[in-house]
Structure formats: structure tokens, C-alpha cells
Design an enzyme around this catalytic site. Structure first.
Site, PDB file in Angstrom:
ATOM      1  N   TYR A 109      70.259 108.584  68.566  1.00  0.00           N
ATOM      2  CA  TYR A 109      71.567 109.237  68.572  1.00  0.00           C
ATOM      3  C   TYR A 109      71.638 110.266  69.698  1.00  0.00           C
ATOM      4  CZ  TYR A 109      75.433 112.284  67.386  1.00  0.00           C
ATOM      5  OH  TYR A 109      76.578 113.047  67.471  1.00  0.00           O
ATOM      6  N   PHE A 145      71.537 124.688  88.001  1.00  0.00           N
ATOM      7  CA  PHE A 145      72.348 123.923  87.060  1.00  0.00           C
ATOM      8  C   PHE A 145      71.491 123.359  85.923  1.00  0.00           C
ATOM      9  CE2 PHE A 145      73.891 119.779  85.662  1.00  0.00           C
ATOM     10  CZ  PHE A 145      75.196 120.046  85.294  1.00  0.00           C
ATOM     11  N   ARG A 151      70.604 124.358  65.542  1.00  0.00           N
ATOM     12  CA  ARG A 151      71.333 125.639  65.443  1.00  0.00           C
ATOM     13  C   ARG A 151      72.604 125.498  64.615  1.00  0.00           C
ATOM     14  NH1 ARG A 151      74.172 126.700  70.762  1.00  0.00           N
ATOM     15  NH2 ARG A 151      75.454 125.105  69.774  1.00  0.00           N
ATOM     16  N   ARG A 184      79.690 116.940  58.499  1.00  0.00           N
ATOM     17  CA  ARG A 184      78.891 116.186  59.471  1.00  0.00           C
ATOM     18  C   ARG A 184      77.407 116.371  59.164  1.00  0.00           C
ATOM     19  NH1 ARG A 184      82.731 118.736  63.202  1.00  0.00           N
ATOM     20  NH2 ARG A 184      81.131 120.290  63.646  1.00  0.00           N
TER      21      ARG A 184
END
Length: 419
Positions: free
Chosen positions: A171, A288, A218, A228
Site C-alpha cells: 500500500y 528537497f 502519527r 480509515r
């Protein structure tokens, strides 16, 4: 107030002030919106509206890569908005997810029935798809392919639960690992990074999995309250009958055991993160990639063995985030940061925790990978006299109040929507 949360961390107070006074420009230079087309400016407006974490670092990327990553993000944000929208029936949502990549070449396609907060990226998808088609072929191929693979994966998991730990990896691969792979291929396509960065999909996948697993860990309370379930059943079923049980005070010991197991599983990606970052050569690409990773490491350290995961919102301090953003600009500093947060976790490992041995093993491996910088860099812990600390805090408090008021006024004129 952010300043008050950092009172015990004087280096954070200093960096908050420095950041407010323009230190952010070192890692986030201001963009020239005047030179952009109207549709591209609109895309950057949507980027800033929809991204809590990545907008700033995307806008700091060099050259044409910046626009490619901005559009990549918005395309995937639109796809993710479809997946998250519980008001769309499955018989409609599944074909949309499977076919979403084809909408990139349909100039007028839009979706106006979403109830999600980020629905604007679907309602005005023609603006985003236009800028997608304005990108070079090398960028379009990457974005379209990743969008297709991600949509198919999302559709698959709409109709099945995250059961095993293997399912959890799969997933997370679909929703984040593919993002890491796509970004890596964009870096190489721009020629700012070597081809091997795009070829090595295993390391790129780990970059995405580390961030996604951290977010899932978290966000336990928010996700369960909204119906969910992303914690893998193989993990939580060892400690409770239902995932929601962990929010009950009497289940705290079991909840912490499951939490620590999942944190340990996420930490196994850190050696790959270190190896990936060590390959990067362009400064803007490094920033980044590195900044979200060190923030994830800080978040995992905060979450580990922390009852607040099951009671409220767990976040790192803004001063802590700013400090990480300003420090994580080279490999030595990143290894030092990772090493120190792994040490923080080590100090919290309980003698009775069921995952203790696995946790100690992965922490030892992480410390080994980051040991070089530990011997080179001074500790990030600062020892200041009480008198100096009190004076510094007083000056900082007064400065913060002044800066907050003056900068808030100035921001109105420099806002990108007011070009």
C-alpha cells in the site's frame, strides 16, 4: 506560540528568529511569478493551498525541474483527492482511478462532484493538465506512467484491507514509494542528477515508504476517528481485538507495544534513505529530499513510546522544524541529525517492549551508517549559562513579537496571489 514551545531549546529560538528575518531564503529562494504564464501561476497557487509540507521545497528546486515536480505533485494530489472522497461510490471511483492518467491528455476533463477540501484541483484540472502538456516529453512520460501505476494500486486497496505487513509495504509503495520513484526519474531526466538515481527504484521506493509509514503512524487517531484503517492488521491484532481499542486508556500498554513495532518497521528504511541521499549532487535536489526525511525521523522519535499518539495530535515543534530545514543541507549534517534522533529513540526503548531486540538491531545499523559524521560534527546540544539563557529568551520574546507583527503586514504585499 511557537516561541514558547521552544523555550528549552535556545538554538530553535535563534533559528526561528533567523528564519523570520530572511534566513529561509537560503533554502527557499523567492520565485519570479511575473515571468510565468497565468496558468502556471495558478498551479503554484494550488500547490501552496494544498501542500502543508512540500510547497516550499518544491519551489526551491532549480530550473525546469521545479515546474515538472509542481505539476507532478498536483496531478497526484488530484488523484489522491478522488481516492479520499468517501462520497464517490465505488462503482464510479474505481474506473476513475484506473483511467486517471488518460485525463492528462483530455483538455476539458474535470470533476465537479467532489466534497473534499482539495476539490479545486479536480474542478480546475484543465489548468493543471494544460501545464502538464507544456512539459517536455521526458517529464510527461514519467508523470503519466506513475499516475497510471498509482491509480491502479489505489483502486486495488479500495476493495481490500491492509492486512499483512507485506500489504502495508505494498500500500505504501502505491501511494508513496511510486512518488519516490517518479521524483527520482524526474531528477535524472532533468540531468541535475546522475542516471543511477532514476534507475535504482529500490532506494527511491524506500524514501517514499519511510515518509508514508511515519505519517500513518502519527495519524492513528485522526484516521480511526474518520473510519480509515492504515495500521496493518497483522501488527495490531497481536495486541487488541479492534484497531480502535488502542484509544482506550486501559489499552495503553498494548497500544504502545503496537506503536513501537510499527516505528521499528519504519526505521528499517533509514539505511536506504542515507544511501539515496549520499548519491545526490545538486544542492536544490538534496534539500528537497533531505528536509522531509529528517523531519520524518524527528517525528518518529517523538512518536516512539508516546501515549499522545492515541490521545491527540503529535507534531514536532515549529522551531524544531525550522532548525532541521536550515541544517539539513549537506550529507554530514543529515547523518548527524539522523544519528542523534536514533539515539533519542534508543534511550526510550523499554526493557519489556516486545519489539526491543528488533528495535535495538535497526538502531545499531542506523548509528553505524551515521557514525562518521558523529565524530566530525559538534553536538547539536548547547550548554548555556542560566543568566545568558534568560537574557537571550527575553530579547527573543521581544524580537518575536515585533517581527510577527511587522512581517504579517509585509506578507500581504509579497504574497504570490497578489502578483
Amino acid at each position: 506560540m511557537d516561541f514558547l514551545k521552544s523555550l528549552g531549546h535556545p538554538e530553535e529560538i535563534f533559528n526561528l528568529l533567523k528564519f523570520k528575518m530572511g534566513g529561509c531564503r537560503a533554502v527557499m529562494p523567492k520565485l519570479d511569478y511575473e515571468s510565468m504564464t497565468e496558468s502556471l501561476r495558478t498551479c503554484y497557487v494550488y500547490l501552496n493551498q494544498t501542500s502543508r509540507s512540500f510547497a516550499a521545497v518544491i519551489q526551491a528546486l532549480d530550473g525546469e525541474l521545479r515546474h515538472a515536480v509542481c505539476i507532478f505533485y498536483l496531478v497526484l494530489r488530484a488523484l489522491d483527492t478522488v481516492e479520499d472522497d468517501m462520497s464517490i461510490p465505488l462503482e464510479k471511483k474505481v474506473p476513475m482511478l484506473n483511467d486517471f492518467h488518460t485525463y492528462l491528455y483530455q483538455a476539458e476533463w474535470r470533476f465537479t462532484e467532489s466534497q473534499e477540501k482539495d476539490r479545486r484541483v479536480l474542478e480546475d484540472f484543465p489548468t493543471i493538465s494544460l501545464e502538464f502538456r507544456n512539459l517536455g516529453q521526458e517529464y510527461r512520460d514519467v508523470i503519466s506512467t506513475i499516475c497510471h501505476r498509482m491509480g491502479v494500486g489505489m483502486a486495488e486497496f479500495l476493495e481490500k484491507k491492509v492486512g499483512s505487513m507485506k500489504d502495508w509495504d505494498q500500500y505504501c509503495h502505491y501511494v508513496a514509494g511510486l512518488v519516490g520513484i517518479g521524483l527520482s526519474q524526474l531528477f535524472s531526466a532533468s540531468q541535475l542528477e546522475d542516471p543511477e538515481v532514476g534507475w535504482d527504484t529500490e532506494l527511491a521506493n524506500s524514501m517514499g515508504l519511510f515518509l508514508q509509514k511515519t505519517n500513518i503512524i502519527r495519524d492513528y487517531l485522526e484516521d480511526t476517528q474518520e473510519g480509515r484503517a492504515f495500521w496493518p492488521q497483522e501488527a495490531w491484532s497481536r495486541f487488541a481485538g479492534h484497531l480502535e481499542d488502542f484509544a482506550q486508556p486501559e489499552k495503553l500498554e498494548s497500544a504502545l507495544s503496537c506503536l513501537n513495532l510499527l516505528v521499528t518497521d519504519a526505521l528499517r528504511h533509514v539505511p536506504d534513505v542515507i544511501a539515496y541521499l549520499a548519491r545526490l549532487r545538486n544542492q536544490s535536489v538534496f534539500n528537497f529530499c533531505a528536509i522531509p526525511q529528517v523531519m520524518a525521523m524527528a517525528t518518529l522519535s517523538t512518536c516512539y513510546n508516546n501515549p499522545m499518539v492515541f490521545q491527540g495530535v503529535v507534531k514536532i515543534r515549529k522551531g524544531q522544524a525550522v532548525t532541521l530545514m536550515m541544517e539539513a543541507t549537506n550529507m554530514t549534517a543529515v547523518q548527524s541529525i539522523i544519528g542523534q534522533y536514533s539515539q533519542e529513540i534508543l534511550q526510550k526503548v523499554s526493557l519489556t517492549d516486545p519489539s526491543r531486540e528488533k528495535t535495538l538491531h535497526i538502531l545499531a545499523l542506523i548509528r553505524e551508517k551515521s557514525s562518521l559524521s558523529q565524530s566530525i560534527l559538534p553536538s547539536r546540544t548547547h550548554h548555556l549559562s542560566p543568566m545568558y539563557l534568560s537574557a537571550a529568551m527575553l530579547v527573543a520574546a521581544l524580537s518575536w513579537q515585533y517581527l510577527s507583527s511587522t512581517i504579517a503586514q509585509a506578507q500581504g504585499t509579497g504574497d504570490m496571489q497578489g502578483h
